[in-house]
Motif scaffolding. Sequence first.
Motif, PDB file in Angstrom:
ATOM      1  N   ILE A   9       0.848  -1.186   0.000  1.00  0.00           N
ATOM      2  CA  ILE A   9       0.000   0.000   0.000  1.00  0.00           C
ATOM      3  C   ILE A   9       0.883   1.235   0.000  1.00  0.00           C
ATOM      4  O   ILE A   9       1.840   1.333   0.761  1.00  0.00           O
ATOM      5  CB  ILE A   9      -0.956   0.002   1.211  1.00  0.00           C
ATOM      6  N   VAL A  10       0.554   2.176  -0.869  1.00  0.00           N
ATOM      7  CA  VAL A  10       1.282   3.444  -0.967  1.00  0.00           C
ATOM      8  C   VAL A  10       0.365   4.540  -0.438  1.00  0.00           C
ATOM      9  O   VAL A  10      -0.607   4.910  -1.107  1.00  0.00           O
ATOM     10  CB  VAL A  10       1.687   3.746  -2.428  1.00  0.00           C
ATOM     11  N   PRO A  11       0.635   5.051   0.767  1.00  0.00           N
ATOM     12  CA  PRO A  11      -0.197   6.133   1.296  1.00  0.00           C
ATOM     13  C   PRO A  11       0.073   7.436   0.548  1.00  0.00           C
ATOM     14  O   PRO A  11       1.220   7.745   0.224  1.00  0.00           O
ATOM     15  CB  PRO A  11       0.231   6.236   2.763  1.00  0.00           C
ATOM     16  N   CYS A  12      -0.987   8.175   0.256  1.00  0.00           N
ATOM     17  CA  CYS A  12      -0.829   9.414  -0.517  1.00  0.00           C
ATOM     18  C   CYS A  12      -1.990  10.366  -0.232  1.00  0.00           C
ATOM     19  O   CYS A  12      -2.982   9.981   0.375  1.00  0.00           O
ATOM     20  CB  CYS A  12      -0.737   9.100  -1.999  1.00  0.00           C
ATOM     21  N   ARG A  13      -1.839  11.612  -0.702  1.00  0.00           N
ATOM     22  CA  ARG A  13      -2.899  12.612  -0.529  1.00  0.00           C
ATOM     23  C   ARG A  13      -3.997  12.460  -1.565  1.00  0.00           C
ATOM     24  O   ARG A  13      -5.159  12.736  -1.287  1.00  0.00           O
ATOM     25  CB  ARG A  13      -2.306  14.020  -0.604  1.00  0.00           C
ATOM     26  N   ASP A  14      -3.637  12.055  -2.777  1.00  0.00           N
ATOM     27  CA  ASP A  14      -4.596  11.924  -3.875  1.00  0.00           C
ATOM     28  C   ASP A  14      -4.237  10.660  -4.650  1.00  0.00           C
ATOM     29  O   ASP A  14      -3.337  10.667  -5.488  1.00  0.00           O
ATOM     30  CB  ASP A  14      -4.529  13.158  -4.774  1.00  0.00           C
ATOM     31  N   LYS A  15      -4.936   9.567  -4.358  1.00  0.00           N
ATOM     32  CA  LYS A  15      -4.570   8.262  -4.920  1.00  0.00           C
ATOM     33  C   LYS A  15      -4.597   8.248  -6.443  1.00  0.00           C
ATOM     34  O   LYS A  15      -3.751   7.612  -7.068  1.00  0.00           O
ATOM     35  CB  LYS A  15      -5.458   7.156  -4.351  1.00  0.00           C
ATOM     36  N   ARG A  16      -5.532   8.936  -7.038  1.00  0.00           N
ATOM     37  CA  ARG A  16      -5.603   8.952  -8.504  1.00  0.00           C
ATOM     38  C   ARG A  16      -4.400   9.688  -9.101  1.00  0.00           C
ATOM     39  O   ARG A  16      -3.759   9.206 -10.032  1.00  0.00           O
ATOM     40  CB  ARG A  16      -6.896   9.596  -8.984  1.00  0.00           C
ATOM     41  N   ASP A  54      -4.264  10.260   5.742  1.00  0.00           N
ATOM     42  CA  ASP A  54      -4.083  11.533   6.435  1.00  0.00           C
ATOM     43  C   ASP A  54      -2.611  11.788   6.734  1.00  0.00           C
ATOM     44  O   ASP A  54      -2.136  12.904   6.632  1.00  0.00           O
ATOM     45  CB  ASP A  54      -4.879  11.552   7.739  1.00  0.00           C
ATOM     46  N   GLU A  55      -1.906  10.738   7.137  1.00  0.00           N
ATOM     47  CA  GLU A  55      -0.479  10.858   7.424  1.00  0.00           C
ATOM     48  C   GLU A  55       0.294  10.075   6.377  1.00  0.00           C
ATOM     49  O   GLU A  55      -0.074   8.949   6.037  1.00  0.00           O
ATOM     50  CB  GLU A  55      -0.167  10.334   8.815  1.00  0.00           C
ATOM     51  N   ILE A  56       1.353  10.686   5.862  1.00  0.00           N
ATOM     52  CA  ILE A  56       2.105  10.049   4.788  1.00  0.00           C
ATOM     53  C   ILE A  56       3.570   9.946   5.189  1.00  0.00           C
ATOM     54  O   ILE A  56       4.316  10.925   5.101  1.00  0.00           O
ATOM     55  CB  ILE A  56       1.946  10.834   3.464  1.00  0.00           C
ATOM     56  N   PRO A  57       3.975   8.752   5.648  1.00  0.00           N
ATOM     57  CA  PRO A  57       5.402   8.579   5.944  1.00  0.00           C
ATOM     58  C   PRO A  57       6.188   8.509   4.638  1.00  0.00           C
ATOM     59  O   PRO A  57       5.665   8.058   3.615  1.00  0.00           O
ATOM     60  CB  PRO A  57       5.450   7.240   6.686  1.00  0.00           C
ATOM     61  N   ARG A  58       7.408   8.960   4.664  1.00  0.00           N
ATOM     62  CA  ARG A  58       8.259   8.907   3.467  1.00  0.00           C
ATOM     63  C   ARG A  58       8.748   7.464   3.312  1.00  0.00           C
ATOM     64  O   ARG A  58       9.447   6.941   4.166  1.00  0.00           O
ATOM     65  CB  ARG A  58       9.430   9.867   3.627  1.00  0.00           C
ATOM     66  N   ILE A  59       8.374   6.822   2.199  1.00  0.00           N
ATOM     67  CA  ILE A  59       8.712   5.418   1.949  1.00  0.00           C
ATOM     68  C   ILE A  59       9.562   5.340   0.687  1.00  0.00           C
ATOM     69  O   ILE A  59       9.398   6.129  -0.240  1.00  0.00           O
ATOM     70  CB  ILE A  59       7.428   4.570   1.790  1.00  0.00           C
ATOM     71  N   ASP A 111       4.086  12.989  -3.140  1.00  0.00           N
ATOM     72  CA  ASP A 111       3.906  12.884  -1.696  1.00  0.00           C
ATOM     73  C   ASP A 111       5.227  12.751  -0.944  1.00  0.00           C
ATOM     74  O   ASP A 111       5.234  12.535   0.263  1.00  0.00           O
ATOM     75  CB  ASP A 111       2.997  11.689  -1.370  1.00  0.00           C
ATOM     76  N   GLY A 112       6.341  12.852  -1.654  1.00  0.00           N
ATOM     77  CA  GLY A 112       7.644  12.779  -1.004  1.00  0.00           C
ATOM     78  C   GLY A 112       8.231  11.387  -0.882  1.00  0.00           C
ATOM     79  O   GLY A 112       9.281  11.213  -0.267  1.00  0.00           O
ATOM     80  N   HIS A 113       7.568  10.382  -1.457  1.00  0.00           N
ATOM     81  CA  HIS A 113       8.158   9.044  -1.450  1.00  0.00           C
ATOM     82  C   HIS A 113       9.425   9.062  -2.296  1.00  0.00           C
ATOM     83  O   HIS A 113       9.476   9.692  -3.360  1.00  0.00           O
ATOM     84  CB  HIS A 113       7.174   8.001  -1.984  1.00  0.00           C
ATOM     85  N   ASN A 114      10.452   8.380  -1.818  1.00  0.00           N
ATOM     86  CA  ASN A 114      11.755   8.340  -2.469  1.00  0.00           C
ATOM     87  C   ASN A 114      11.755   7.189  -3.476  1.00  0.00           C
ATOM     88  O   ASN A 114      11.842   6.023  -3.099  1.00  0.00           O
ATOM     89  CB  ASN A 114      12.837   8.148  -1.400  1.00  0.00           C
ATOM     90  N   LEU A 115      11.635   7.500  -4.751  1.00  0.00           N
ATOM     91  CA  LEU A 115      11.564   6.490  -5.801  1.00  0.00           C
ATOM     92  C   LEU A 115      12.939   6.279  -6.413  1.00  0.00           C
ATOM     93  O   LEU A 115      13.693   7.224  -6.604  1.00  0.00           O
ATOM     94  CB  LEU A 115      10.558   6.909  -6.875  1.00  0.00           C
TER      95      LEU A 115
END
Length: 123
Positions: A9-16, A54-59, A111-115
Amino acid sequence: MAVELNHTIVPCRDKRASAAFLADILGLAAGPQFGPFIPVETANGVTLDFMDADEIPRIHYCFIVTEAEFDEIFARIRRRGLPYWADPGHRTAGEINHLYGGRGVYFDDPDGHNLEVITQPYK
């Protein structure tokens, strides 16, 4: 029993928007909504399920690609004007790495995830 990763699961502000961003950069398709998720499936069958949170950890998420795919993905990153780095700590800006005889690049999603995209696995 062989253990394989099936989905995450990838937490985000706007899934689309987040699913569309990753799918576009990697040259994949975002699937139709499944429950609360928008899936993006990779070639090895692993699905990244984007879910509003609501909360998005950097993954950190790493994708292994062919040399040709790397060229295409890196071109998309540059066309969008996205900042990119050669290292996970984002200290070497505007460069890629050449670890293990391949190429690699790091960039952030909205969302700041490190890809990370690499052409050779780190073994």
